[in-house]
Design a protein around this motif. Structure first.
Motif, PDB file in Angstrom:
ATOM      1  N   ILE A 293       0.821  -1.206   0.000  1.00 31.49           N
ATOM      2  CA  ILE A 293       0.000   0.000   0.000  1.00 31.49           C
ATOM      3  C   ILE A 293       0.858   1.261   0.000  1.00 31.49           C
ATOM      4  O   ILE A 293       0.499   2.286  -0.591  1.00 31.49           O
ATOM      5  N   GLN A 294       2.043   1.201   0.610  1.00 28.88           N
ATOM      6  CA  GLN A 294       2.955   2.342   0.561  1.00 28.88           C
ATOM      7  C   GLN A 294       3.462   2.563  -0.867  1.00 28.88           C
ATOM      8  O   GLN A 294       3.512   3.696  -1.359  1.00 28.88           O
ATOM      9  N   HIS A 295       3.829   1.485  -1.544  1.00 27.76           N
ATOM     10  CA  HIS A 295       4.309   1.624  -2.919  1.00 27.76           C
ATOM     11  C   HIS A 295       3.191   2.074  -3.860  1.00 27.76           C
ATOM     12  O   HIS A 295       3.424   2.875  -4.777  1.00 27.76           O
ATOM     13  N   LYS A 297       0.754   4.017  -3.033  1.00 28.80           N
ATOM     14  CA  LYS A 297       0.637   5.459  -2.770  1.00 28.80           C
ATOM     15  C   LYS A 297       1.707   6.228  -3.533  1.00 28.80           C
ATOM     16  O   LYS A 297       1.418   7.240  -4.200  1.00 28.80           O
ATOM     17  N   GLU A 298       2.946   5.755  -3.466  1.00 32.09           N
ATOM     18  CA  GLU A 298       4.033   6.476  -4.131  1.00 32.09           C
ATOM     19  C   GLU A 298       3.896   6.426  -5.657  1.00 32.09           C
ATOM     20  O   GLU A 298       4.142   7.425  -6.340  1.00 32.09           O
ATOM     21  N   HIS A 299       3.513   5.284  -6.176  1.00 29.30           N
ATOM     22  CA  HIS A 299       3.389   5.166  -7.629  1.00 29.30           C
ATOM     23  C   HIS A 299       2.192   5.949  -8.162  1.00 29.30           C
ATOM     24  O   HIS A 299       2.295   6.660  -9.173  1.00 29.30           O
ATOM     25  N   LEU A 300       1.045   5.811  -7.515  1.00 22.19           N
ATOM     26  CA  LEU A 300      -0.170   6.441  -8.029  1.00 22.19           C
ATOM     27  C   LEU A 300      -0.228   7.934  -7.729  1.00 22.19           C
ATOM     28  O   LEU A 300      -0.474   8.745  -8.626  1.00 22.19           O
ATOM     29  N   TRP A 319      19.677  -3.516  -3.907  1.00 24.74           N
ATOM     30  CA  TRP A 319      19.234  -2.211  -3.420  1.00 24.74           C
ATOM     31  C   TRP A 319      17.723  -2.209  -3.312  1.00 24.74           C
ATOM     32  O   TRP A 319      17.030  -2.792  -4.134  1.00 24.74           O
ATOM     33  N   MET A 320      17.219  -1.501  -2.288  1.00 21.84           N
ATOM     34  CA  MET A 320      15.770  -1.511  -2.059  1.00 21.84           C
ATOM     35  C   MET A 320      14.990  -0.873  -3.198  1.00 21.84           C
ATOM     36  O   MET A 320      13.778  -1.081  -3.304  1.00 21.84           O
ATOM     37  N   MET A 321      15.652  -0.121  -4.073  1.00 14.94           N
ATOM     38  CA  MET A 321      14.916   0.482  -5.185  1.00 14.94           C
ATOM     39  C   MET A 321      14.417  -0.569  -6.181  1.00 14.94           C
ATOM     40  O   MET A 321      13.467  -0.307  -6.924  1.00 14.94           O
ATOM     41  N   TRP A 322      15.043  -1.753  -6.199  1.00 14.23           N
ATOM     42  CA  TRP A 322      14.490  -2.839  -7.025  1.00 14.23           C
ATOM     43  C   TRP A 322      13.120  -3.246  -6.498  1.00 14.23           C
ATOM     44  O   TRP A 322      12.177  -3.440  -7.274  1.00 14.23           O
ATOM     45  N   ASN A 323      13.000  -3.346  -5.183  1.00 11.88           N
ATOM     46  CA  ASN A 323      11.720  -3.711  -4.580  1.00 11.88           C
ATOM     47  C   ASN A 323      10.661  -2.657  -4.869  1.00 11.88           C
ATOM     48  O   ASN A 323       9.487  -2.986  -5.080  1.00 11.88           O
ATOM     49  N   TRP A 324      11.079  -1.405  -4.878  1.00  9.59           N
ATOM     50  CA  TRP A 324      10.159  -0.311  -5.215  1.00  9.59           C
ATOM     51  C   TRP A 324       9.762  -0.374  -6.680  1.00  9.59           C
ATOM     52  O   TRP A 324       8.592  -0.208  -7.026  1.00  9.59           O
ATOM     53  N   LEU A 325      10.731  -0.620  -7.538  1.00 10.91           N
ATOM     54  CA  LEU A 325      10.480  -0.651  -8.979  1.00 10.91           C
ATOM     55  C   LEU A 325       9.452  -1.715  -9.339  1.00 10.91           C
ATOM     56  O   LEU A 325       8.499  -1.441 -10.085  1.00 10.91           O
ATOM     57  N   VAL A 326       9.620  -2.935  -8.832  1.00  8.21           N
ATOM     58  CA  VAL A 326       8.770  -4.033  -9.292  1.00  8.21           C
ATOM     59  C   VAL A 326       7.320  -3.843  -8.868  1.00  8.21           C
ATOM     60  O   VAL A 326       6.403  -4.354  -9.524  1.00  8.21           O
ATOM     61  N   SER A 327       7.080  -3.070  -7.798  1.00  7.42           N
ATOM     62  CA  SER A 327       5.699  -2.808  -7.384  1.00  7.42           C
ATOM     63  C   SER A 327       4.939  -1.981  -8.404  1.00  7.42           C
ATOM     64  O   SER A 327       3.710  -1.875  -8.331  1.00  7.42           O
ATOM     65  N   GLY A 328       5.648  -1.385  -9.366  1.00  8.18           N
ATOM     66  CA  GLY A 328       4.973  -0.658 -10.426  1.00  8.18           C
ATOM     67  C   GLY A 328       3.983  -1.506 -11.195  1.00  8.18           C
ATOM     68  O   GLY A 328       3.040  -0.979 -11.809  1.00  8.18           O
ATOM     69  N   LEU A 329       4.162  -2.825 -11.176  1.00  5.26           N
ATOM     70  CA  LEU A 329       3.199  -3.714 -11.820  1.00  5.26           C
ATOM     71  C   LEU A 329       1.805  -3.555 -11.224  1.00  5.26           C
ATOM     72  O   LEU A 329       0.800  -3.668 -11.932  1.00  5.26           O
ATOM     73  N   ALA A 330       1.733  -3.295  -9.916  1.00  2.00           N
ATOM     74  CA  ALA A 330       0.429  -3.158  -9.262  1.00  2.00           C
ATOM     75  C   ALA A 330      -0.300  -1.900  -9.710  1.00  2.00           C
ATOM     76  O   ALA A 330      -1.526  -1.822  -9.587  1.00  2.00           O
ATOM     77  N   ALA A 331       0.445  -0.927 -10.233  1.00  2.20           N
ATOM     78  CA  ALA A 331      -0.162   0.300 -10.748  1.00  2.20           C
ATOM     79  C   ALA A 331      -0.437   0.207 -12.240  1.00  2.20           C
ATOM     80  O   ALA A 331      -0.898   1.174 -12.848  1.00  2.20           O
ATOM     81  N   GLY A 332      -0.139  -0.949 -12.838  1.00  2.00           N
ATOM     82  CA  GLY A 332      -0.422  -1.155 -14.242  1.00  2.00           C
ATOM     83  C   GLY A 332       0.699  -0.762 -15.178  1.00  2.00           C
ATOM     84  O   GLY A 332       0.515  -0.747 -16.400  1.00  2.00           O
ATOM     85  N   ALA A 333       1.877  -0.429 -14.643  1.00  4.87           N
ATOM     86  CA  ALA A 333       2.982   0.012 -15.485  1.00  4.87           C
ATOM     87  C   ALA A 333       3.713  -1.168 -16.110  1.00  4.87           C
ATOM     88  O   ALA A 333       3.716  -2.284 -15.572  1.00  4.87           O
ATOM     89  N   THR A 334       4.353  -0.909 -17.240  1.00  2.60           N
ATOM     90  CA  THR A 334       5.323  -1.832 -17.821  1.00  2.60           C
ATOM     91  C   THR A 334       6.681  -1.521 -17.192  1.00  2.60           C
ATOM     92  O   THR A 334       7.085  -0.353 -17.130  1.00  2.60           O
ATOM     93  N   LEU A 335       7.375  -2.541 -16.711  1.00  2.00           N
ATOM     94  CA  LEU A 335       8.680  -2.337 -16.097  1.00  2.00           C
ATOM     95  C   LEU A 335       9.778  -2.408 -17.150  1.00  2.00           C
ATOM     96  O   LEU A 335       9.818  -3.335 -17.961  1.00  2.00           O
ATOM     97  N   LEU A 336      10.666  -1.429 -17.119  1.00  2.00           N
ATOM     98  CA  LEU A 336      11.860  -1.445 -17.953  1.00  2.00           C
ATOM     99  C   LEU A 336      13.032  -1.829 -17.068  1.00  2.00           C
ATOM    100  O   LEU A 336      13.368  -1.114 -16.126  1.00  2.00           O
ATOM    101  N   LEU A 337      13.622  -2.988 -17.337  1.00  2.00           N
ATOM    102  CA  LEU A 337      14.741  -3.494 -16.545  1.00  2.00           C
ATOM    103  C   LEU A 337      16.022  -3.355 -17.356  1.00  2.00           C
ATOM    104  O   LEU A 337      16.073  -3.763 -18.514  1.00  2.00           O
ATOM    105  N   TYR A 338      17.049  -2.812 -16.723  1.00  2.00           N
ATOM    106  CA  TYR A 338      18.363  -2.736 -17.370  1.00  2.00           C
ATOM    107  C   TYR A 338      19.382  -3.400 -16.471  1.00  2.00           C
ATOM    108  O   TYR A 338      19.396  -3.182 -15.255  1.00  2.00           O
ATOM    109  N   ASP A 339      20.254  -4.202 -17.080  1.00  2.00           N
ATOM    110  CA  ASP A 339      21.304  -4.852 -16.311  1.00  2.00           C
ATOM    111  C   ASP A 339      22.648  -4.593 -16.983  1.00  2.00           C
ATOM    112  O   ASP A 339      22.820  -4.876 -18.168  1.00  2.00           O
TER     113      ASP A 339
END
Length: 361
Positions: A293-295, A297-300, A319-339
């Motif tokens: 629910i925190q993610h 809030k931040e995404h929406l 890094w915790m920003m990976w955990n933040w990034l993947v929650s974008g799926l719950a907001a309906g976003a397409t995730l762009l992953l770079y390695d």
């Protein structure tokens, strides 16, 4: 004194501001909770002064998927630590990230090696279901720890979602971590399954990880199964030294509906770690409901994210920003992953990625 120093660099037009998810949320809050503020500062005050009303409204606005929210919202709200949110709720984190099952892109992955892959929401769901089936067959139960020593690939995300779908707790390090750095973290949490990579690419180098993975597992007696995730699925892996490749691990477990375990709001979802600058890294447990629910809030609300947006953050699984990034799926976003390195072959690589994949965030 610079007269422009306290001026914003950019402001949205009134029309654009009125069309944001934040504006829609404020309308819902006014309708359902009697909110009568007229700016962001007032909304912030409301969230502090009436936290129960704020988070109930956000739950509804974000369309959190749950078996039940329950009647109680907050117990011992004046205690820190000790406050307990949504004590009667039952939900599953992965179910909220896998709410779509269509053929639109869920993940677009790019490696500095030149590899590009795209997974639809349906393909991500199906892969997650197969890994979850294999984990259940391996006897994994809610609360068991699953660890990943992985680059930022689609399979890493699917492994995390599979663990979360059955209530296991996920923790990860990126493959640039040395052996002792991994042991300092995973040695504390005693994972039963370790997902690891065969290789990764950085700054023009192809770095084989298999010997390092063998050394790590030899010093983690809790690990019952080592699953090797190939960096490039088109390059098959041969099983060796107690390893099993992902294809072999999920063989016999066809894609299908996931029986998402409905778990308490504060069920342990992630174990992250402090930096380790003052001794061994400290374990930090994040609950499933609070993280979700925190993610959301931040995404929406903070990020103005809508279905179809393309979300990127340059991060690794350490890094915790990976955990933040993947929650974008719950907001309906397409995730762009770079390695890989952001400066190989030159400093334009992420800007080129943004342009070519139509990055919005």
């Amino acid at each position: 004194m610079n007269e422009l120093a306290d001026q914003p660099l950019w402001c949205p037009s009134p029309e654009r501001a009125a069309a944001t998810p934040l504006a829609a949320f404020i309308k819902a809050l006014s309708r359902e909770a009697g909110y009568d503020g007229d700016d962001y500062a007032a909304l912030h005050r409301f969230s502090i002064e009436r936290p129960e009303a704020f988070w109930i409204a956000l739950w509804d606005f974000a369309e959190v998927i749950a078996e039940t929210r329950g009647e109680r919202v907050l117990i011992d709200g004046d205690l820190m630590p000790g406050a307990c949110w949504f004590p009667d709720a039952r939900l599953n984190f992965a179910e909220n990230l896998l709410r779509r099952r269509d053929d639109s892109p869920a993940i677009i992955f790019r490696s500095e090696s030149g590899l590009r892959r795209e997974l639809s929401h349906r393909a991500l769901y199906d892969l997650t279901s197969r890994i979850a089936g294999a984990l259940i067959a391996a006897g994994i139960e809610p609360g068991d720890r699953i660890a990943g020593y992985l680059p930022n690939t689609p399979e890493a995300l699917a492994a995390m979602l599979a663990a979360a779908s059955i209530g296991a707790t996920w923790s990860s390090c990126s493959p640039d971590f040395g052996i002792q750095g991994v042991l300092d973290r995973f040695g504390q949490i005693e994972p039963r399954i370790l997902f690891a990579t065969d290789r990764y690419f950085y700054n023009g180098k192809d770095i084989d990880c298999r010997d390092r993975v063998h050394d790590i597992v030899a010093q983690l007696p809790s690990v019952e199964q080592l699953v090797l995730l190939p960096y490039d699925p088109e390059m098959p892996l041969s099983a060796e030294g107690g390893m099993v490749g992902l294809d072999d691990f999920v063989a016999g477990y066809p894609a299908g509906d996931i029986a998402f375990r409905q778990l308490p709001f504060d069920h342990p979802l992630y174990i992250l770690f402090s930096s380790g600058t003052t001794g061994v890294p400290k374990c930090i447990i994040h609950g499933a409901g609070g993280t979700l629910i925190q993610h959301l809030k931040e995404h929406l609300l903070q990020s103005d994210m809508r279905p179809g947006d393309r979300l990127f953050y340059f991060t690794t699984l350490g890094w915790m920003m990976w955990n933040w990034l993947v929650s974008g799926l719950a907001a309906g976003a397409t995730l762009l992953l770079y390695d890989g390195s952001p400066f190989h072959p030159d400093g334009n690589v992420l800007f080129d990625f943004a342009e070519q994949e139509q990055m919005t965030h």
